[in-house]
Write a protein that holds these residues in place. Structure first.
Motif, short mmCIF file in Angstrom:
data_model
loop_
_atom_site.label_atom_id
_atom_site.label_comp_id
_atom_site.label_asym_id
_atom_site.label_seq_id
_atom_site.Cartn_x
_atom_site.Cartn_y
_atom_site.Cartn_z
N GLU A 6 0.83 -1.22 0.00
CA GLU A 6 0.00 0.00 0.00
C GLU A 6 0.85 1.26 0.00
OE1 GLU A 6 -3.79 -0.47 2.58
OE2 GLU A 6 -2.31 -1.85 3.43
N ILE A 7 2.17 1.06 0.18
CA ILE A 7 3.11 2.18 0.21
C ILE A 7 4.20 1.88 -0.80
CG2 ILE A 7 4.76 3.45 1.66
CD1 ILE A 7 3.02 2.33 4.09
N LEU A 8 4.62 2.92 -1.54
CA LEU A 8 5.69 2.76 -2.51
C LEU A 8 6.79 3.75 -2.15
CD1 LEU A 8 6.16 1.23 -5.25
CD2 LEU A 8 5.38 3.31 -6.37
N ILE A 9 8.05 3.27 -2.19
CA ILE A 9 9.18 4.15 -1.88
C ILE A 9 10.08 4.21 -3.11
CG2 ILE A 9 11.04 4.67 -0.25
CD1 ILE A 9 9.72 2.60 1.64
N ALA A 10 10.39 5.41 -3.56
CA ALA A 10 11.16 5.56 -4.81
C ALA A 10 12.22 6.64 -4.66
CB ALA A 10 10.22 5.87 -5.96
N HIS A 11 12.96 6.87 -5.76
CA HIS A 11 13.99 7.91 -5.76
C HIS A 11 13.47 9.21 -6.38
CE1 HIS A 11 17.62 5.00 -5.00
NE2 HIS A 11 17.08 5.45 -3.88
N GLU A 12 14.42 10.09 -6.76
CA GLU A 12 14.09 11.48 -7.12
C GLU A 12 13.12 11.62 -8.30
OE1 GLU A 12 17.09 10.27 -6.59
OE2 GLU A 12 17.91 11.46 -4.92
N ASN A 13 12.36 12.73 -8.25
CA ASN A 13 11.54 13.20 -9.38
C ASN A 13 10.50 12.17 -9.80
OD1 ASN A 13 10.93 15.32 -11.16
ND2 ASN A 13 12.22 14.46 -12.78
N PHE A 14 9.86 11.55 -8.84
CA PHE A 14 8.83 10.54 -9.15
C PHE A 14 7.64 11.22 -9.83
CE2 PHE A 14 5.29 7.70 -8.36
CZ PHE A 14 5.85 6.44 -8.53
N GLY A 15 7.12 10.57 -10.87
CA GLY A 15 5.90 11.07 -11.54
C GLY A 15 6.15 12.15 -12.58
#
Lengths: 475, 208
Positions: free
Chosen positions: B69-78
């Motif tokens: 239910e949670i997503l963790i990502a790096h810079e400039n997502f989306g």
């Protein structure tokens, strides 16, 4: 005395209807452009809430993303595309929104149509459910892309809830060399500041190079502001702008035009206006550019080489670079002008205006598309198409072996019949080189119209200046 | 819109920068006229082979993360297009919170319209949370929006910033059209002033 203001500050201030305590503004929207992909759920929301469109006369709809670019006399073959266009037609009829049908010469890509019709004007706030709405900022408008929930918000209220953006100035001084275009300038800017460099900002483009550009060039620059992360790009309106606007269908006429120009002249940034960030480039330093990777910041000059992930210190960044090289089927150190292409696409809201087609035709004239290469020219609107035909550009392209298509978004984004097959490599005048953007597994190299034309003739990415030089020597 | 107060769930690590909206949901799936049903095409190119088979190495295909239910990502997502189909696809899959060092503006804004909470935290914190997430299904992370904290599996609390108005709308689950329409008299006054002071201002007619 009032503090000096930027172009963005002035257009913003002129449209604040109201403010919430936390500084969020209710911002009035002068023009709302609507297309078939991001609007169905917004109209559905209005219907469910029993709300009308507040200002149909400030709204203009056109289908562009899904439309076929050939055999336009026949119904759209792909059922889901046909449904999306039919849904738009049903919605504009039900809500009384002006609509340019597929049968009209005025139909085309929404960001070509708005300025062409004079629906987009200097000093306006302009929105559309499409990130490339930034294009219209070339007129000196504040123009930005919004999501579908905000499309519904604008339809219902003619406003948006917005916090002011920060100001960034990108100043490009000097002059451009032969064969260097607005596209090369913008790719250079994105390479310099990165795809997140403009986040939270509106970019004002200024300097001699920008002043010297025609409106088509300024639109190319502002169009790709979003690729630099900026919400919007703007160029102060000047004589070039006024000459472009004069006489267009929805532009003010006669004395009204003069009164409009008098206001538009006041919009340029004041002497001493403050910017949160300033970036300066020199036109003489910019060469014809091309992208090698899958982000619009992956730009190198056409005589450059593909970068080496081993040179990166951040392991996540190195892994990202390697992933791109694998996807693009390139290797570190490879000369980019050695890379063969399968497809050439000249079109999209970035580069499908008459001036773009002329620049490509000058390279193509008297030459032929290399064997095995498929090359398409897709004008930005039916009007661009007709004007190009009146100049004989269609003959130049057809004689050279290009396909000459009807107006639409075409191969920019793989939502219609024009798309890359897996593994195909394309020199494209569009704006995004993301994985799969032009079709699953497709590989995109962004470049200018003359560079795309050169790639078609050479059968590989190549330096347009060499072809131009050959031509000069022959003359 | 569904309100967002607290959420305790599995977090999926996606250690990539510049995850663009074409990656989140490719253009060819934008032909829907609905908001729902996009979850099975979320991250289509990363999640499936061209033949439509699941890629076992992609995080959301691994058993521990299928119900993330949670997503963790790096810079400039989306970054990239304005398509709201991107948050719709995340939501339809079950993702209600995305944590990254920063987000592209339009995507960030679109999340709030759909009850998704995007949280900005420094890269080093995101990397630490990814290490927590790598522990799999037993490592549940809690998001407490009213208190503005992320709670790690070991109980450590990490504070995050959010604009007060965005937080209010999300916690209450409010749609902002109704709120704006309460300001209709101000909009009426603006339009009236325009017709007086800028009478040259043109409108668009319907004749094409």
């Amino acid at each position: 005395m009032a503090a000096p203001r930027t172009l963005f500050d002035k257009v913003w201030d002129a449209h604040v209807v109201d403010r919430f305590d936390d500084g969020t503004a209710v911002l009035y929207i002068d023009r709302h452009l609507v297309h078939e992909v991001t609007s169905p759920q917004a109209f559905e929301g209005l219907r469910a809430a029993g709300r009308p469109v507040r200002r149909p006369d400030a709204t203009l709809a056109v289908a562009d993303h899904n439309v076929p670019t050939e055999a336009r006399d026949r119904p759209i073959a792909e059922p889901q595309s046909a449904l999306q266009v039919a849904t738009l037609e049903r919605n504009v009829a039900a809500f009384g929104v002006p609509y340019i049908p597929l049968t009209s010469e005025a139909q085309g890509i929404v960001h070509v149509v708005g300025p062409e019709q004079g629906a987009s004007l200097p000093g306006m706030t302009i929105v559309c459910g499409d990130s490339h709405t930034s294009t219209h900022g070339a007129l000196g408008a504040l123009a930005f892309g919004i999501g579908t929930s905000e499309v519904e918000h604008v339809l219902a209220t003619q406003t948006l809830l917005q916090k002011p953006a920060k100001n960034m100035l990108v100043q490009v001084d000097g002059r451009l060399g032969v064969g260097v275009t607005a596209k090369d300038v913008m790719l250079e800017i994105i390479r310099t500041i990165g795809t997140a460099g403009g986040n939270g900002h509106v970019i004002e483009f200024a300097g001699e190079v920008i002043r010297d550009l025609d409106m088509a060039g300024r639109m190319t620059i502002c169009n790709m502001s979003i690729e630099a992360g900026a919400r919007a790009g703007m160029v102060a309106p000047d004589e070039t702008t006024f000459a472009f606007v004069r006489g267009r269908r929805f532009a003010p006429k006669g004395e009204d035009f003069d009164r409009a120009v008098a206001w538009w002249r006041t919009l340029a940034s004041d002497e001493g206006a403050q910017y949160d960030r300033v970036v300066r480039l020199r036109g003489e330093d910019i060469r014809p550019n091309v992208t090698w990777g899958t982000s619009p910041e992956d730009v190198i000059a056409i005589d450059g080489v593909v970068p080496d992930p081993a040179a990166e210190t951040d392991p996540a960044r190195a892994a990202g670079l390697q992933r791109m090289l694998d996807y693009m089927d390139l290797h570190a150190g490879q000369r980019i002008d050695s890379v063969p292409v399968d497809v050439v696409f000249i079109g999209s809201c970035t580069n499908s205006r008459l001036e773009d087609l002329r620049a490509a035709a000058r390279i193509v004239e008297g030459r032929h598309v290399a064997s095995g290469v498929r090359a398409l020219v897709v004008p930005g609107s039916g009007i661009v198409r007709r004007m190009a035909e009146e100049e004989g550009l269609d003959r130049i392209f057809l004689d050279a072996g290009f396909e000459w298509r009807e107006a639409g978004c075409s191969m920019c984004l793989g939502m219609n019949e024009d798309k890359l097959r897996p593994g195909q490599r394309c020199a494209s005048t569009s704006n995004r080189n993301f994985e799969g953007r032009q079709g699953p597994g497709g590989r995109t190299h962004l470049c200018s119209p003359p560079m795309a034309a050169a790639a078609a003739v050479l059968g590989r990415l190549g330096d347009v200046r060499e072809l131009a030089r050959v031509r000069e020597e022959a003359v | 819109m569904r309100a967002f107060t607290t959420l305790t769930g599995v977090a999926a690590p996606l250690p990539m920068a510049n995850v663009d909206t074409d990656k989140i949901i490719p253009s060819r799936f934008l032909k829907t006229i609905e908001r729902t049903g996009l979850g099975r095409h979320l991250f289509d190119g990363l999640r499936y082979t061209p033949q439509g088979e699941e890629r076992p190495d992609f995080v959301l295909n691994q058993p521990a993360y299928r119900s993330a239910e949670i997503l963790i990502a790096h810079e400039n997502f989306g970054c990239g297009s304005s398509r709201e189909h991107a948050p719709w696809a995340l939501l339809d899959f079950g993702i209600r919170c995305v944590i990254a060092p920063d987000f592209a503006d339009i995507f960030y804004n679109n999340c709030f319209k759909n009850g998704i909470l995007p949280i900005r935290l420094p890269r080093a914190v995101c990397d630490a949370l990814m290490e927590d997430a790598a522990l799999g299904g037993n490592a549940r992370i809690t998001i407490d929006l009213p208190r503005q904290v992320v709670i790690r599996p070991d109980g450590e609390e990490i504070a995050f910033d959010i604009e007060a108005m965005r937080k209010h709308l999300l916690v209450e689950g409010l749609d902002d059209i109704g709120q704006t329409l309460q300001r209709a008299p101000a909009i009426d006054r603006f339009e009236h002033r325009r017709t007086v002071e800028q009478s040259w201002f043109p409108s668009v007619s319907a004749a094409f």
